[in-house]
Design an enzyme around this catalytic site. Structure first.
Site, mmCIF file in Angstrom:
data_model
loop_
_atom_site.group_PDB
_atom_site.id
_atom_site.type_symbol
_atom_site.label_atom_id
_atom_site.label_comp_id
_atom_site.label_asym_id
_atom_site.label_seq_id
_atom_site.Cartn_x
_atom_site.Cartn_y
_atom_site.Cartn_z
ATOM 1 N N SER B 12 3.108 10.902 6.903
ATOM 2 C CA SER B 12 2.342 10.004 7.775
ATOM 3 C C SER B 12 1.563 10.830 8.789
ATOM 4 O O SER B 12 0.599 11.490 8.410
ATOM 5 C CB SER B 12 3.211 8.902 8.390
ATOM 6 O OG SER B 12 4.065 9.391 9.373
ATOM 7 N N HIS B 39 0.911 7.042 5.084
ATOM 8 C CA HIS B 39 0.653 5.940 6.025
ATOM 9 C C HIS B 39 -0.682 6.197 6.717
ATOM 10 O O HIS B 39 -0.862 7.246 7.333
ATOM 11 C CB HIS B 39 1.718 5.895 7.125
ATOM 12 C CG HIS B 39 3.116 5.756 6.613
ATOM 13 N ND1 HIS B 39 4.203 6.182 7.320
ATOM 14 C CD2 HIS B 39 3.610 5.233 5.470
ATOM 15 C CE1 HIS B 39 5.309 5.931 6.647
ATOM 16 N NE2 HIS B 39 4.979 5.356 5.513
ATOM 17 N N ASP B 132 10.694 7.126 7.557
ATOM 18 C CA ASP B 132 10.448 6.647 6.200
ATOM 19 C C ASP B 132 10.573 7.836 5.247
ATOM 20 O O ASP B 132 10.184 8.954 5.581
ATOM 21 C CB ASP B 132 9.028 6.040 6.135
ATOM 22 C CG ASP B 132 8.774 5.315 4.821
ATOM 23 O OD1 ASP B 132 9.761 5.024 4.104
ATOM 24 O OD2 ASP B 132 7.599 5.042 4.521
#
Ligand SMILES: C[S@@+](CC[C@H](N)C(=O)[O-])C[C@H]1O[C@@H](n2cnc3c(N)ncnc32)[C@H](O)[C@@H]1O
Lengths: 282, 189
Positions: B12, B39, B132
């Site tokens: 991300s 992301h 995540d």
């Protein structure tokens, strides 16, 4: 007979999933065998978790004997995740490219399949209202989850979503402000009751039930992504049979029709917005 | 030696830069697909795809549902959808609730890929500011797949590689420039 060795043993979870799907189908008539397995498995894991079961087999056993568990399971497997005017450019395309053609019908039937909590159906009602078409429209909003339908009927959404919904509404070409259509109280927004006057909510299972109405427009976004190729194709056939000649179909932004022979009946009129038109029947 | 069939990658914050470096270093004849969740929070991944394609030695595409990932191709998860590998090896999408505040989520891709590819999967966790990917990497390791994590000190945002190491551990903890050569080596025919 082939032997099962350590290298080719099916996963325990896959066997459990099979058993669960069969039990739900044979005992309760809900058929999930046409669902894409990877995401179904994930959702089942969270049903198992939140229900405090050890594993899927335990849930299967309970469910076989306890009918009362079924609605909860179905609502856990349904994914009522949506937004008002989700992907605003799609609603703009409907307003600009489809509504002018719908306007030629004295009575307009719209079927929204997989309506979640009603986000899209109210969005549609608002745009029809602003286009002056709502009085002669009937919108059938269906879902297979009774829990989702109940929520949809209420038309109540968290106030923290209002900001995004308002921006989406404007990006979709809304002509007023979204606030004209709701009252806010206690961290919730409630949509104007009048928006419901031509909306009919009903339970319909795309995997089991037949033609629902004769529609000029079918909106079914982000539902077929949960189905395998066979069920996707069957449901597209159902849509084909439910549409009037020259009727419109709108699917989700990332759906692929590359493996569905039934898609041949549809011609894209706005490929980016996933709006299709049913060719004249042979 | 294991024959790997796919590489899954998650990142991300700082991910665009990290991916650029990674993709530039991959062998042009890589025999496996590389499937990426990054992301971004934007409406679509067209921009990201274009930026990455500039330096990548492999073609970069958005993953399409129901299609089989092809060797030697980089796939990006579409914005707003979870990307999964189905039991038949095809891509699938879902709009299920966010996981770790994210959709697409790295965990969702990794867990589904682990179920499909088993030990023949390599998972890579790069820079990122949340956790995540940690559970996903654990699923890959539980299936005897290979785990590579960017050295946290080397990452723009260290939270994601740290969480992965804490929850899943790794077979290799390396600096960014070493990841592509490692993948090239592991995936040699
Ligand atoms: C992700 S939501 C899509 C909501 C909305 N159309 C959108 O795109 O934002 C999927 C909906 O499809 C419904 N659904 C799933 N399987 C169904 C079936 N077999 N028949 C009817 N509805 C179904 C779920 O209950 C859920 O409300």
């Amino acid at each position: 007979m082939s032997t099962i060795g350590p290298g080719n043993r099916p996963d325990v979870e896959d066997i459990e999933l099979d058993g669960f799907v069969r039990a739900l189908q044979q005992r309760h008539g809900y058929d999930f065998s046409g669902y894409a397995q990877a995401s179904l498995k994930r959702r089942l894991q969270s049903v198992v978790h939140s229900g405090g079961y050890q594993n899927l087999s335990e849930l299967t056993g309970r469910m076989l004997r306890d009918d009362a568990l079924v609605p909860e399971i179905v609502s856990g497997l349904s994914v009522p995740v949506s937004d008002m005017f989700r992907n605003p450019s799609v609603f703009a395309a409907l307003r600009e490219e489809v509504f002018p053609l719908l306007a030629s019908y004295p009575r307009i039937n719209i079927w929204q399949a997989g309506c979640a909590h009603g986000e899209e159906v109210y969005s549609l009602a608002i745009l029809l209202e602003e286009a002056g078409l709502y009085e002669r429209s009937q919108i059938y909003a269906t879902d297979f989850s009774d829990a989702a339908l109940l929520r949809a009927q209420e038309g109540i959404f968290p106030a923290k979503e209002a900001h995004t919904y308002s921006e989406n509404y404007l990006a979709a070409g809304g002509q007023r402000t979204l606030a004209d259509y709701y009252h806010s109280r206690y961290e919730r927004i409630k949509l104007d009751e009048r928006l419901k006057r031509n909306i009919h909510f009903a339970n319909h299972n795309l995997a089991a039930d037949g033609v629902f109405c004769e529609a000029h427009l079918i909106l079914c976004r982000n539902v077929l992504i949960y189905f395998n190729n066979v069920l996707q194709n069957e449901v597209l056939g159902l849509f084909r049979d439910s549409l009037v000649r020259g009727g419109f179909l709108c699917l989700g932004n990332r759906e692929s029709l590359d493996f569905a022979p039934a898609a041949k009946a549809f011609t894209p009129i706005n490929a980016k917005a996933r709006v299709y038109r049913l060719a004249a029947r042979a | 030696m294991t024959t790997y069939r796919a590489v899954v990658v998650g990142c991300s914050a700082g991910g665009v830069h990290a991916l650029t470096t990674l993709l530039a270093g991959l062998a042009p004849k890589l025999h496996v697909p590389l499937i990426v969740v990054c992301h971004t929070g934007s409406e679509d991944v067209d921009m990201l795809r274009e930026v990455l394609a500039l330096k990548s030695s492999l073609p970069v595409q958005e993953a399409r549902e129901r299609h089989v990932p092809q060797p030697g191709t980089v796939y990006l998860a579409p914005a707003g959808y979870h990307l999964l590998v189905e039991c038949d090896g095809c891509f699938a999408l879902s709009v299920d609730a966010r996981v770790c505040y994210s959709r697409p989520a790295i965990d969702v891709l990794f867990e589904s890929a682990a179920a499909h590819y088993g030990a023949q999967l390599i998972g890579v966790v790069l820079t990122g500011a949340n956790d995540d990917g940690a559970l996903g990497l654990k699923a890959i390791r539980d299936h005897k797949g290979m785990a590579i994590v960017q050295l946290p000190e080397d990452a723009v945002a260290s939270a994601m590689p740290e969480a992965a190491l804490r929850v899943a551990g790794a077979d290799h903890v390396v600096v960014l420039p070493d990841i592509a050569p490692l993948i090239n080596h592991l995936c040699m025919p």
